[in-house]
Enzyme design. Structure first.
Site, mmCIF file in Angstrom:
data_model
loop_
_atom_site.group_PDB
_atom_site.id
_atom_site.type_symbol
_atom_site.label_atom_id
_atom_site.label_comp_id
_atom_site.label_asym_id
_atom_site.label_seq_id
_atom_site.Cartn_x
_atom_site.Cartn_y
_atom_site.Cartn_z
ATOM 1 N N HIS A 104 -3.586 -8.288 1.099
ATOM 2 C CA HIS A 104 -2.836 -7.258 0.357
ATOM 3 C C HIS A 104 -1.509 -7.808 -0.158
ATOM 4 O O HIS A 104 -1.065 -7.451 -1.248
ATOM 5 C CB HIS A 104 -2.527 -6.051 1.258
ATOM 6 N N HIS A 123 -7.218 -9.417 6.196
ATOM 7 C CA HIS A 123 -7.319 -8.350 5.190
ATOM 8 C C HIS A 123 -5.919 -7.905 4.748
ATOM 9 O O HIS A 123 -5.648 -7.741 3.555
ATOM 10 C CB HIS A 123 -8.120 -7.188 5.813
ATOM 11 N N GLU A 124 -5.010 -7.753 5.723
ATOM 12 C CA GLU A 124 -3.658 -7.272 5.392
ATOM 13 C C GLU A 124 -2.843 -8.341 4.666
ATOM 14 O O GLU A 124 -2.080 -8.017 3.747
ATOM 15 C CB GLU A 124 -2.928 -6.795 6.649
ATOM 16 N N GLN A 135 0.811 -1.220 0.000
ATOM 17 C CA GLN A 135 0.000 0.000 0.000
ATOM 18 C C GLN A 135 0.847 1.273 0.000
ATOM 19 O O GLN A 135 0.336 2.355 -0.300
ATOM 20 C CB GLN A 135 -0.950 0.025 1.215
#
Ligand code: NI
Length: 173
Positions: free
Chosen positions: A141, A137-138, A51
């Site tokens: 990524h 969720h991370e 990110q």
């Protein structure tokens, strides 16, 4: 510590599988510090290295919700889910790379994760509640997956178009 710009979806770097971290060194520790600062400033509860444009398998998180509770920053290097509960949980998720968009996502309610810490030591822990949702969720990524990938195509396209518009507006500003 420095905050770093957060990539906004759609961006090819957010769809890329990140590389394993080969060595825990000072530049990596500096990146972890910057990522925590960036996450707290946003504010958010989790942030993955892709990110901020770094395609390495590292994430930071702090899911402490209570106003006066002490912060609990965590840095996970090369994290892996080694066990997931059959029981599922639905949380309304958001993402710092998809600002102001939220949707319900169902995931295992508990997971066991292994990772390497900033001292290079192997770690393992079970997560539940918001922590379980956040760590999954991370880790997504790191595999080039976003929470909107769990949504129906129409809803995902709607959110993507909103983000394209937001990026155009930002580019003009
Ligand atoms: Ni996210």
């Amino acid at each position: 510590m420095t905050t770093r710009p957060i990539l906004i979806h759609p961006d090819p770097r957010l769809k890329t599988v990140a590389d394993p971290v080969a060595e825990v060194d000072d530049p990596l520790r500096k990146l972890a510090d910057d990522m925590l600062e960036t996450m707290y400033a946003a504010p958010g509860i989790g942030l993955a290295a892709p990110q901020v444009g770094i395609l390495q398998r590292m994430l930071v998180m702090d899911c402490v919700k209570e106003e006066n509770a002490p912060p609990q920053p965590m840095v996970l290097i090369n994290p892996e889910v080694v066990w997931s509960s059959d029981e599922k949980n639905v949380y309304e998720e958001g993402c710092l790379s998809i600002p102001e968009q939220f949707a319900d996502v169902e995931r295992p309610s508990e997971v066991e994760v292994t990772w390497t810490n900033l001292e290079g030591a192997a770690q393992s822990a079970k997560f539940d509640g918001l922590w379980a949702t956040c760590v999954q969720h991370e880790i997504d990524h790191l595999n080039g997956k976003l929470f909107i990938d769990y949504l129906k195509p129409l809803k995902r396209q709607l959110i993507t178009r909103r983000m394209q518009k937001l990026k155009r507006e930002k580019a003009r500003a």
